[in-house]
Design a protein around this motif. Structure first.
Motif, mmCIF file in Angstrom:
data_model
loop_
_atom_site.group_PDB
_atom_site.id
_atom_site.type_symbol
_atom_site.label_atom_id
_atom_site.label_comp_id
_atom_site.label_asym_id
_atom_site.label_seq_id
_atom_site.Cartn_x
_atom_site.Cartn_y
_atom_site.Cartn_z
ATOM 1 N N LEU A 94 0.798 -1.123 -0.152
ATOM 2 C CA LEU A 94 -0.127 -0.046 -0.143
ATOM 3 C C LEU A 94 0.976 1.176 -0.236
ATOM 4 O O LEU A 94 0.622 2.291 -0.675
ATOM 5 N N PHE A 95 1.883 1.195 0.859
ATOM 6 C CA PHE A 95 2.932 2.365 0.963
ATOM 7 C C PHE A 95 3.416 2.661 -0.415
ATOM 8 O O PHE A 95 3.613 3.820 -0.777
ATOM 9 N N SER A 96 3.839 1.675 -0.804
ATOM 10 C CA SER A 96 4.870 1.852 -2.308
ATOM 11 C C SER A 96 3.738 2.341 -3.397
ATOM 12 O O SER A 96 4.106 3.056 -4.254
ATOM 13 N N MET A 97 2.441 1.935 -3.081
ATOM 14 C CA MET A 97 1.446 2.498 -4.282
ATOM 15 C C MET A 97 1.230 4.003 -4.028
ATOM 16 O O MET A 97 1.259 4.556 -5.098
ATOM 17 N N ILE A 98 1.288 4.308 -2.854
ATOM 18 C CA ILE A 98 1.005 5.779 -2.626
ATOM 19 C C ILE A 98 2.219 6.495 -3.150
ATOM 20 O O ILE A 98 2.118 7.638 -3.790
ATOM 21 N N LEU A 99 3.269 6.060 -2.961
ATOM 22 C CA LEU A 99 4.643 6.570 -3.037
ATOM 23 C C LEU A 99 4.666 6.780 -4.768
ATOM 24 O O LEU A 99 5.019 7.673 -5.437
ATOM 25 N N LEU A 100 4.419 5.522 -5.461
ATOM 26 C CA LEU A 100 4.632 5.552 -6.864
ATOM 27 C C LEU A 100 3.637 6.347 -7.531
ATOM 28 O O LEU A 100 3.995 7.160 -8.398
ATOM 29 N N SER A 101 2.103 6.612 -6.807
ATOM 30 C CA SER A 101 1.239 7.170 -7.523
ATOM 31 C C SER A 101 1.572 8.824 -7.389
ATOM 32 O O SER A 101 1.402 9.553 -8.187
ATOM 33 N N GLY A 102 2.175 9.019 -6.250
ATOM 34 C CA GLY A 102 2.694 10.438 -6.014
ATOM 35 C C GLY A 102 3.897 10.815 -6.943
ATOM 36 O O GLY A 102 3.756 11.997 -7.746
ATOM 37 N N CYS A 103 4.443 9.881 -7.463
ATOM 38 C CA CYS A 103 5.732 10.109 -8.396
ATOM 39 C C CYS A 103 5.105 10.525 -9.670
ATOM 40 O O CYS A 103 5.265 11.187 -10.650
ATOM 41 N N SER A 104 4.143 9.655 -10.294
ATOM 42 C CA SER A 104 3.849 9.492 -11.355
ATOM 43 C C SER A 104 2.557 10.832 -11.741
ATOM 44 O O SER A 104 2.778 11.111 -12.676
ATOM 45 N N SER A 105 2.067 11.191 -10.543
ATOM 46 C CA SER A 105 1.288 12.539 -10.843
ATOM 47 C C SER A 105 2.352 13.762 -11.035
ATOM 48 O O SER A 105 1.969 14.625 -11.665
ATOM 49 N N GLN A 106 3.460 13.600 -10.392
ATOM 50 C CA GLN A 106 4.396 14.639 -10.745
ATOM 51 C C GLN A 106 5.025 14.704 -11.940
ATOM 52 O O GLN A 106 5.225 15.744 -12.637
ATOM 53 N N MET A 107 5.090 13.388 -12.772
ATOM 54 C CA MET A 107 5.727 13.245 -13.719
ATOM 55 C C MET A 107 4.641 12.533 -14.881
ATOM 56 O O MET A 107 5.109 11.744 -15.611
ATOM 57 N N ALA A 108 3.460 13.044 -14.896
ATOM 58 C CA ALA A 108 2.349 12.496 -15.516
ATOM 59 C C ALA A 108 2.611 12.780 -17.115
ATOM 60 O O ALA A 108 3.076 13.830 -17.505
ATOM 61 N N LYS A 109 2.332 11.751 -18.059
ATOM 62 C CA LYS A 109 2.288 11.975 -19.276
ATOM 63 C C LYS A 109 1.217 13.089 -19.729
ATOM 64 O O LYS A 109 0.297 13.153 -19.097
ATOM 65 N N TYR A 110 1.291 13.577 -20.804
ATOM 66 C CA TYR A 110 0.398 14.388 -21.586
ATOM 67 C C TYR A 110 -0.944 13.915 -21.712
ATOM 68 O O TYR A 110 -1.002 12.696 -22.240
ATOM 69 N N ASN A 111 -1.883 14.416 -21.105
ATOM 70 C CA ASN A 111 -3.189 14.105 -21.158
ATOM 71 C C ASN A 111 -3.954 14.839 -22.239
ATOM 72 O O ASN A 111 -4.460 16.038 -21.689
ATOM 73 N N PRO A 112 -4.460 14.423 -23.378
ATOM 74 C CA PRO A 112 -5.183 15.307 -24.379
ATOM 75 C C PRO A 112 -6.559 15.608 -23.885
ATOM 76 O O PRO A 112 -7.174 16.542 -24.284
ATOM 77 N N LYS A 113 -6.870 14.944 -22.983
ATOM 78 C CA LYS A 113 -8.509 15.283 -22.248
ATOM 79 C C LYS A 113 -8.492 16.285 -21.225
ATOM 80 O O LYS A 113 -9.708 16.590 -20.739
ATOM 81 N N GLN A 114 -7.417 16.550 -20.796
ATOM 82 C CA GLN A 114 -7.317 17.566 -19.590
ATOM 83 C C GLN A 114 -6.702 18.754 -20.104
ATOM 84 O O GLN A 114 -6.002 18.924 -21.036
ATOM 85 N N SER A 115 -7.176 19.862 -19.498
ATOM 86 C CA SER A 115 -6.714 21.482 -19.707
ATOM 87 C C SER A 115 -5.200 21.196 -19.639
ATOM 88 O O SER A 115 -4.473 20.789 -18.693
#
Ligand code: PBE
Length: 300
Positions: free
Chosen positions: A15-36
């Motif tokens: 659970l802890f590493s999932m939280i960590l990973l999701s934190g990282c990926s939101s910081q380095m998220a790929k371009y999302n064409p559906k979002q502003s």
């Protein structure tokens, strides 16, 4: 009992590493064409040196397109830092908006597109002018005439820049180019007297395009017998160096838009020898994978 504790421990650590990973990926998220796009990049345009002409034009563009009201900001940085951030974003397909220009290897190394500019704030194309100090024609007529004749094409400038980017010294890259373009270079010096160690000073800003052109012109002047010094500085001091006659010439004036403010500020205190290159371009740019961002208004 032991088994359940173990299981619980494993569960907690997963659970802890999932939280960590999701934190990282939101910081380095790929371009999302559906979002502003603004939201995704924190409403930030990645800029370059504070004094660069393009930074002033970009402030103007942000006003013209109403981005200043939408809490957009232009981040001052350096060209090197901007290019490093651009490289990283592209590696991870993340969104980024930069102050771009060409000729520059960023457009050959990466798939980038200029954002359309229907209000024409950046201008369609830019020229690069040769600007000399007042009195140069009288004091150093041979250099003046060579500088007056000097002109080349964007592809030619790019070829020198690319070599330098691949690790060649600017002086050697410029010399190789001179050897390979003898008749063009001869046409700049034809009929001009050889001088004997007269000093001449060129100023520039250490952008790749200006490193290429300044070294080229310096080498041609050397071949005419001049003792040439070239000095890199920021843009405002570069213009001032010509206006105050601290330097003789620069081949680095991007006009009419990009450095138009300096042109206006120093008007009457320099001699404009006209363009040495036609067809440069300046504007906001994004990686081509940012499918839904095509004009500056798309940033709103
Ligand atoms: N540039 C590159 C410069 C000119 C060359 C576009 C960053 C500028 O004055 O903005």
């Amino acid at each position: 009992m032991k088994k359940t504790t173990n299981k619980l421990l494993i569960f907690i650590s997963v659970l802890f590493s999932m939280i960590l990973l999701s934190g990282c990926s939101s910081q380095m998220a790929k371009y999302n064409p559906k979002q502003s796009v603004g939201k995704q990049i924190n409403y930030t345009i990645t800029g370059i040196e504070a004094g660069a002409g393009e930074m002033a034009t970009t402030q103007k563009a942000m006003k013209a397109y109403g981005l200043d009201k939408g809490n957009w900001q232009l981040q001052t940085s350096s060209t090197a830092a901007m290019l490093a951030t651009l490289g990283k974003s592209i590696r991870y397909k993340q969104p980024i908006v930069i102050t771009g220009w060409t000729p520059h290897w960023m457009f050959t190394k990466y798939k980038l597109k200029f954002l359309k500019d229907p209000k024409n704030i950046y201008g369609k194309t830019e020229d690069i002018h040769t600007i000399v100090r007042k009195g140069l024609k009288k004091d150093k007529p041979e250099a003046y005439e060579m500088l007056n004749r000097f002109n080349w094409k964007p592809e030619q400038m790019s070829s020198v820049m690319l070599k330098v980017n691949h690790g060649e010294s600017p002086r050697k890259a410029a010399n190789d180019w001179i050897k390979q373009h003898k008749s063009q270079v001869d046409s700049w010096t034809k009929g001009l007297k050889h001088v004997h160690g007269q000093k001449i000073k060129l100023t520039y800003v250490a952008w790749d395009s200006e490193i290429a052109s300044t070294n080229l012109v310096a080498n041609v002047l050397r071949s005419m017998g001049y003792k040439v010094t070239i000095q890199a500085m920021e843009l405002q001091p570069m213009w001032a160096s010509i206006a105050t006659k601290a330097a003789d010439a620069t081949v680095s004036a991007w006009l009419p838009n990009t450095q138009g403010l300096y042109y206006k500020d120093f008007k009457g205190r320099f001699v404009d020898l006209g363009k040495n290159l036609h067809g440069a371009k300046v504007g906001l740019a994004v990686p081509t994978y940012m499918k839904n961002v095509n004009t500056i208004s798309d940033l709103k």
